[in-house]
Structures are given as structure tokens and as C-alpha cells.
Design a protein around this motif. Structure first.
Motif, PDB file in Angstrom:
ATOM      1  N   MET A 183       2.423  -9.356  -9.364  1.00 54.59           N
ATOM      2  CA  MET A 183       1.233 -10.002  -8.810  1.00 54.59           C
ATOM      3  C   MET A 183       1.668 -11.120  -7.873  1.00 54.59           C
ATOM      4  O   MET A 183       2.335 -12.067  -8.280  1.00 54.59           O
ATOM      5  CB  MET A 183       0.389 -10.598  -9.940  1.00 54.59           C
ATOM      6  CG  MET A 183      -0.685  -9.679 -10.459  1.00 54.59           C
ATOM      7  SD  MET A 183      -0.051  -8.254 -11.361  1.00 54.59           S
ATOM      8  CE  MET A 183      -1.515  -7.802 -12.300  1.00 54.59           C
ATOM      9  N   LYS A 184       1.248 -10.993  -6.648  1.00 57.64           N
ATOM     10  CA  LYS A 184       1.634 -11.920  -5.585  1.00 57.64           C
ATOM     11  C   LYS A 184       0.450 -12.823  -5.265  1.00 57.64           C
ATOM     12  O   LYS A 184      -0.684 -12.354  -5.200  1.00 57.64           O
ATOM     13  CB  LYS A 184       1.958 -11.048  -4.359  1.00 57.64           C
ATOM     14  CG  LYS A 184       2.926 -11.643  -3.375  1.00 57.64           C
ATOM     15  CD  LYS A 184       3.152 -10.663  -2.217  1.00 57.64           C
ATOM     16  CE  LYS A 184       2.850 -11.353  -0.902  1.00 57.64           C
ATOM     17  NZ  LYS A 184       2.860 -10.423   0.250  1.00 57.64           N
ATOM     18  N   VAL A 185       0.699 -14.099  -5.075  1.00 54.10           N
ATOM     19  CA  VAL A 185      -0.371 -15.025  -4.699  1.00 54.10           C
ATOM     20  C   VAL A 185      -0.609 -14.934  -3.193  1.00 54.10           C
ATOM     21  O   VAL A 185       0.290 -15.213  -2.412  1.00 54.10           O
ATOM     22  CB  VAL A 185       0.005 -16.492  -5.014  1.00 54.10           C
ATOM     23  CG1 VAL A 185      -1.130 -17.442  -4.621  1.00 54.10           C
ATOM     24  CG2 VAL A 185       0.365 -16.656  -6.470  1.00 54.10           C
TER      25      VAL A 185
ATOM     26  N   VAL B  38     -10.477 -12.007  -5.268  1.00 54.43           N
ATOM     27  CA  VAL B  38     -10.206 -10.682  -4.706  1.00 54.43           C
ATOM     28  C   VAL B  38      -8.884 -10.171  -5.257  1.00 54.43           C
ATOM     29  O   VAL B  38      -7.871 -10.882  -5.206  1.00 54.43           O
ATOM     30  CB  VAL B  38     -10.164 -10.738  -3.163  1.00 54.43           C
ATOM     31  CG1 VAL B  38      -9.753  -9.390  -2.580  1.00 54.43           C
ATOM     32  CG2 VAL B  38     -11.528 -11.163  -2.612  1.00 54.43           C
ATOM     33  N   LEU B  39      -8.901  -8.963  -5.817  1.00 56.87           N
ATOM     34  CA  LEU B  39      -7.690  -8.320  -6.342  1.00 56.87           C
ATOM     35  C   LEU B  39      -7.425  -7.090  -5.488  1.00 56.87           C
ATOM     36  O   LEU B  39      -8.217  -6.145  -5.501  1.00 56.87           O
ATOM     37  CB  LEU B  39      -7.898  -7.919  -7.803  1.00 56.87           C
ATOM     38  CG  LEU B  39      -8.266  -9.069  -8.751  1.00 56.87           C
ATOM     39  CD1 LEU B  39      -8.714  -8.529 -10.106  1.00 56.87           C
ATOM     40  CD2 LEU B  39      -7.094 -10.025  -8.929  1.00 56.87           C
ATOM     41  N   THR B  40      -6.338  -7.132  -4.745  1.00 56.11           N
ATOM     42  CA  THR B  40      -6.086  -6.052  -3.785  1.00 56.11           C
ATOM     43  C   THR B  40      -4.623  -5.623  -3.838  1.00 56.11           C
ATOM     44  O   THR B  40      -3.889  -6.030  -4.739  1.00 56.11           O
ATOM     45  CB  THR B  40      -6.539  -6.493  -2.371  1.00 56.11           C
ATOM     46  OG1 THR B  40      -6.561  -5.365  -1.500  1.00 56.11           O
ATOM     47  CG2 THR B  40      -5.671  -7.609  -1.798  1.00 56.11           C
ATOM     48  N   GLY B  41      -4.211  -4.787  -2.901  1.00 58.17           N
ATOM     49  CA  GLY B  41      -2.830  -4.305  -2.849  1.00 58.17           C
ATOM     50  C   GLY B  41      -2.699  -2.960  -3.553  1.00 58.17           C
ATOM     51  O   GLY B  41      -3.599  -2.523  -4.266  1.00 58.17           O
ATOM     52  N   PRO B  42      -1.547  -2.299  -3.357  1.00 52.24           N
ATOM     53  CA  PRO B  42      -1.358  -0.947  -3.872  1.00 52.24           C
ATOM     54  C   PRO B  42      -0.961  -0.859  -5.350  1.00 52.24           C
ATOM     55  O   PRO B  42      -1.041   0.208  -5.944  1.00 52.24           O
ATOM     56  CB  PRO B  42      -0.230  -0.405  -2.992  1.00 52.24           C
ATOM     57  CG  PRO B  42       0.551  -1.625  -2.594  1.00 52.24           C
ATOM     58  CD  PRO B  42      -0.448  -2.754  -2.493  1.00 52.24           C
ATOM     59  N   VAL B 163     -15.722 -11.012  -8.923  1.00 57.88           N
ATOM     60  CA  VAL B 163     -14.414 -10.391  -8.734  1.00 57.88           C
ATOM     61  C   VAL B 163     -14.603  -9.104  -7.933  1.00 57.88           C
ATOM     62  O   VAL B 163     -15.426  -8.262  -8.299  1.00 57.88           O
ATOM     63  CB  VAL B 163     -13.734 -10.086 -10.086  1.00 57.88           C
ATOM     64  CG1 VAL B 163     -12.424  -9.326  -9.858  1.00 57.88           C
ATOM     65  CG2 VAL B 163     -13.460 -11.382 -10.846  1.00 57.88           C
ATOM     66  N   VAL B 164     -13.875  -8.998  -6.826  1.00 59.26           N
ATOM     67  CA  VAL B 164     -13.911  -7.808  -5.965  1.00 59.26           C
ATOM     68  C   VAL B 164     -12.554  -7.126  -6.064  1.00 59.26           C
ATOM     69  O   VAL B 164     -11.518  -7.782  -5.878  1.00 59.26           O
ATOM     70  CB  VAL B 164     -14.181  -8.196  -4.497  1.00 59.26           C
ATOM     71  CG1 VAL B 164     -14.104  -6.968  -3.588  1.00 59.26           C
ATOM     72  CG2 VAL B 164     -15.538  -8.891  -4.356  1.00 59.26           C
ATOM     73  N   THR B 165     -12.548  -5.832  -6.364  1.00 59.10           N
ATOM     74  CA  THR B 165     -11.267  -5.119  -6.464  1.00 59.10           C
ATOM     75  C   THR B 165     -11.170  -4.013  -5.418  1.00 59.10           C
ATOM     76  O   THR B 165     -12.166  -3.633  -4.803  1.00 59.10           O
ATOM     77  CB  THR B 165     -11.047  -4.482  -7.861  1.00 59.10           C
ATOM     78  OG1 THR B 165     -11.868  -3.327  -7.977  1.00 59.10           O
ATOM     79  CG2 THR B 165     -11.357  -5.456  -8.981  1.00 59.10           C
ATOM     80  N   GLY B 166      -9.957  -3.495  -5.276  1.00 60.65           N
ATOM     81  CA  GLY B 166      -9.714  -2.358  -4.398  1.00 60.65           C
ATOM     82  C   GLY B 166      -8.631  -2.664  -3.369  1.00 60.65           C
ATOM     83  O   GLY B 166      -8.462  -3.791  -2.935  1.00 60.65           O
ATOM     84  N   ARG B 167      -7.903  -1.636  -2.997  1.00 61.82           N
ATOM     85  CA  ARG B 167      -6.911  -1.756  -1.920  1.00 61.82           C
ATOM     86  C   ARG B 167      -7.594  -2.171  -0.629  1.00 61.82           C
ATOM     87  O   ARG B 167      -8.783  -1.939  -0.465  1.00 61.82           O
ATOM     88  CB  ARG B 167      -6.291  -0.388  -1.634  1.00 61.82           C
ATOM     89  CG  ARG B 167      -5.243   0.020  -2.607  1.00 61.82           C
ATOM     90  CD  ARG B 167      -4.542   1.251  -2.028  1.00 61.82           C
ATOM     91  NE  ARG B 167      -3.674   1.827  -3.026  1.00 61.82           N
ATOM     92  CZ  ARG B 167      -2.592   2.540  -2.741  1.00 61.82           C
ATOM     93  NH1 ARG B 167      -2.265   2.774  -1.486  1.00 61.82           N
ATOM     94  NH2 ARG B 167      -1.845   3.037  -3.692  1.00 61.82           N
ATOM     95  N   GLU B 182      -2.472 -10.098  -4.635  1.00 60.25           N
ATOM     96  CA  GLU B 182      -2.069  -8.779  -4.150  1.00 60.25           C
ATOM     97  C   GLU B 182      -1.168  -8.136  -5.188  1.00 60.25           C
ATOM     98  O   GLU B 182      -0.151  -8.710  -5.575  1.00 60.25           O
ATOM     99  CB  GLU B 182      -1.328  -8.934  -2.822  1.00 60.25           C
ATOM    100  CG  GLU B 182      -1.057  -7.590  -2.160  1.00 60.25           C
ATOM    101  CD  GLU B 182      -0.104  -7.714  -0.988  1.00 60.25           C
ATOM    102  OE1 GLU B 182      -0.091  -8.757  -0.326  1.00 60.25           O
ATOM    103  OE2 GLU B 182       0.654  -6.752  -0.777  1.00 60.25           O
ATOM    104  N   MET B 183      -1.519  -6.953  -5.632  1.00 64.40           N
ATOM    105  CA  MET B 183      -0.709  -6.231  -6.604  1.00 64.40           C
ATOM    106  C   MET B 183       0.299  -5.363  -5.867  1.00 64.40           C
ATOM    107  O   MET B 183      -0.079  -4.459  -5.115  1.00 64.40           O
ATOM    108  CB  MET B 183      -1.589  -5.338  -7.479  1.00 64.40           C
ATOM    109  CG  MET B 183      -2.035  -5.990  -8.751  1.00 64.40           C
ATOM    110  SD  MET B 183      -3.264  -7.307  -8.493  1.00 64.40           S
ATOM    111  CE  MET B 183      -3.963  -7.381 -10.151  1.00 64.40           C
ATOM    112  N   LYS B 184       1.561  -5.639  -6.130  1.00 63.22           N
ATOM    113  CA  LYS B 184       2.666  -4.965  -5.452  1.00 63.22           C
ATOM    114  C   LYS B 184       3.300  -3.962  -6.415  1.00 63.22           C
ATOM    115  O   LYS B 184       3.488  -4.273  -7.588  1.00 63.22           O
ATOM    116  CB  LYS B 184       3.687  -6.061  -5.104  1.00 63.22           C
ATOM    117  CG  LYS B 184       4.572  -5.799  -3.933  1.00 63.22           C
ATOM    118  CD  LYS B 184       5.527  -6.982  -3.734  1.00 63.22           C
ATOM    119  CE  LYS B 184       6.959  -6.501  -3.724  1.00 63.22           C
ATOM    120  NZ  LYS B 184       7.944  -7.605  -3.726  1.00 63.22           N
ATOM    121  N   VAL B 185       3.630  -2.787  -5.934  1.00 64.10           N
ATOM    122  CA  VAL B 185       4.309  -1.786  -6.765  1.00 64.10           C
ATOM    123  C   VAL B 185       5.794  -2.099  -6.806  1.00 64.10           C
ATOM    124  O   VAL B 185       6.449  -2.089  -5.768  1.00 64.10           O
ATOM    125  CB  VAL B 185       4.149  -0.361  -6.199  1.00 64.10           C
ATOM    126  CG1 VAL B 185       4.842   0.659  -7.087  1.00 64.10           C
ATOM    127  CG2 VAL B 185       2.688  -0.012  -6.004  1.00 64.10           C
TER     128      VAL B 185
END
Lengths: 203, 203
Positions: A183-185, B38-42, B163-167, B182-185
Motif C-alpha cells: 500500500m503506497k501513500v 480513494v483506494l486505487t491501483g492494480p 470510500v471510493v474503490t477501483g483501478r 495506491e495498491m501495488k502488486v
């Protein structure tokens, strides 16, 4: 008795061991098996994500276990919500770490008591999902023997899912995990904008 | 009637507007206010994290709303678990998008119906927490008017968390958000290791 976890020889041994265990797991489970998921990095949402997956597991009627290694790093909302639900075995173990007072012996004893509970779950196929919240922090401070933790994780029941959360996941844990998200800020309300932490979200 | 969302003038106007609204919010709420996260990223864990925060809000006794913009992108475990709990208003709106058949008009109509439900929640201070799951995808495909969505988000009740989610979160949404992760793989079980997706985790 244990060799240094960081030597290349120990690493190679662990990897060989992992391969062997993975082969066994695959042989036993063919198409389906539990996943070891690590949620790490400085961004917000690691523990929440673990609790969301726990809810999902409960939605599928699974029995679940939770061990919180750091009390107070997190809202008590989850505890209030989940701990008395049927099918949930909930333990908050990290109460009263002495980060500041540096009574290290006491902290190590508490982390080990927490691992004792976690280990019981990791030995019991009745638990389909186990959340080890903030375990990475206990590992970061060397409150637990990393190799012993990795061994217990690798030897868990084949169908059991485990989610480990917390900043600073050790590389050796990442090596044996199936899925790792960092999880990146991008932006942080309280760092960037001075908004007071709220119950409900507390980001 | 709306200008192009991407022009610098529109951006400056939006930022000025945001500043004004932020000032109003702060004046009204002094120390406490709802957060737009906002929760985003792959990486995996975006929706789970939203659902974990929802559980936390319920643990604090809050009334919560959920609108899932994309059905089937996600396990039905959360739905099974949360939708019949007291205090939860749960809507799955995105059923049957025609990504493949490209009946765009129908997709737009469905996304707008979903936004209609979301908007009702965003206008009602009784909702302390609103989860707009996979909204970013509907925005990505221009199924919704981005400016109208941003306006509705900014004008929500001062104490309401969203809370808004999605790539692929659009930059304009990131601009008005309080916190963005940003959620990073780092590693992915099914991409990297060929393990079959599981109910319970399904990562």
C-alpha cells in the motif's frame, strides 16, 4: 539452534523446503489451496483489507481466527463488530507494548504469547481463514523468531487462508507468500490536510 | 452545459471551489469531518479494505450505505455477509454490464441508475459512511459525468465518510480526495503461481 536467517545457505534451504512443501500441498489439494497473503507498505488500508476478507470468509460460512499483534495501532471498531459474531475467534494480544519504556523482555514475552495463539489456529484445519494483524511489526522488532514463524505458516493446513498485515514485511515472508500487496501513500488526510482522525475511518 | 473537465480553467475553478467548500466544512466542523478516501491501483485489497472500514463503522454503531458499481468483479461473500445486517443499505447495481457486447447506451443507463442511488446517500446525513465500490471503473469508461460526480461528493454532509474503490481513479477525483492509497502488486498468487482462486479470499 537455528542458523542465522539471513545467510544465503539458510535462504536456499528455506526455498528448497518451500518448494517441497508446495509440491506436497499441490499433490494434496490439486486445484484448490489456501493462500498466504501479505499486505504491507506505508499506505492506509492494510488491516481494513484483512478485516474485509475476514467478512468475506464469514459470508461464505467459514470459521475464522484473528490475532491482533499490536493493540491500539488500530481502531477498536473491528473488535466491537467482529469479536462476538459466531464463527469468529478473536484475540487482541499486543496490549501494553513498551515501545517507549524499552522493557524488551516483556514485549518479547507478549509477542510470543500472541504467536502461541496464532500457532494453535495454524495447526487447526477447522480455521479456514486466519488474520495475523500487524504481525509484521512484531517481526520487525525481532520479538519473534522469524524462521519459526515461517515454518508454522508453511506447515498450516492446506486449505487454510492466512492474511498477514503491517508495514515492513520481511523479505523472507514475501518469499514464501502467494500474494503480496504494497500500500503506497498517494495522499494522506492527516499528514497533508490536518484533518482530525475520525472513528469509523481513522485514516 | 458543463465545460470540458480536462481544461486547466475547469481544474482551477474546481480547486477554487474545493477550497471554498473545505473552508465551509472546517468552519462547520472545526475539529471533525468526514473523509473522502480513494483506494486505487492494480494490487489486491481495494474493495476488501472498503468493506473492512464499513465493518469498523458498523462497530461504532454508524448507519452505512454500499453501492457496488460492478457486479461480479468481486466475491459475493461481502454481500452475503453485510447486506442483511441492521444499519446496512446495500445495493448491487452493476449487474450485466455489456463490456463485451458493447451496448454502451445500456451500460450508461445502468451506471446512472447506480449513481442515482449513491446520490441519495450522499444527500442524507443519516449515512455516516458510504462505500462506492468500483466507482472508478464506471468513471474510467465515462459511464458517468465526472464533474457531476465530483460535485455530489464535495457537497455531501460534512461528517459523512466516503470510500471510493477501483483501478484507474481519475486525477480530478484524487485532487478532491483527502486520502488516497495506491495498491501495488508485489506478487500475485494466480499470475505468479497458478493457484486457483478461492472463495473466502479470491485474490
Amino acid at each position: 539452534m537455528r542458523e542465522d536467517a539471513k545467510t544465503p545457505a539458510r535462504h536456499a534451504e528455506r526455498m528448497a523446503r518451500k518448494q517441497e512443501i508446495m509440491r506436497e500441498r499441490i499433490a494434496r489439494a490439486q486445484k484448490e489451496q489456501g493462500v498466504l497473503l501479505v499486505l504491507t507498505g506505508p499506505g492506509k488500508g492494510k488491516s481494513s483489507s484483512g478485516f474485509g476478507m475476514l467478512a468475506r470468509s464469514l459470508g461464505h460460512g467459514m470459521k475464522v481466527g484473528v490475532v491482533q499483534f499490536i493493540k491500539g495501532s488500530f481502531s477498536t471498531g473491528e473488535e466491537a463488530f467482529f469479536r462476538h459474531l459466531p464463527g469468529v475467534d478473536y484475540h487482541v494480544m499486543g496490549e501494553g507494548y513498551t515501545w517507549d519504556t524499552q522493557d524488551r523482555e516483556r514485549d518479547v514475552a507478549m509477542a510470543q504469547a500472541a504467536w502461541h495463539v496464532a500457532r494453535r489456529m495454524l495447526n487447526d484445519p477447522a480455521y479456514h481463514f486466519v488474520l495475523l494483524d500487524e504481525l509484521n511489526i512484531a517481526l520487525r522488532y525481532d520479538y519473534l523468531d522469524l524462521e519459526a514463524v515461517l515454518d508454522d505458516l508453511m506447515q498450516r493446513p492446506v486449505m487454510q487462508h492466512v492474511v498477514v498485515t503491517g508495514r515492513y514485511a520481511p523479505q523472507a515472508l514475501i518469499d514464501i507468500a502467494d500474494t503480496v500487496t504494497e500500500m503506497k501513500v498517494v495522499k494522506h488526510a492527516f499528514a497533508d490536510q490536518g484533518i482530525k482522525a475520525q472513528k469509523g475511518i481513522e485514516l
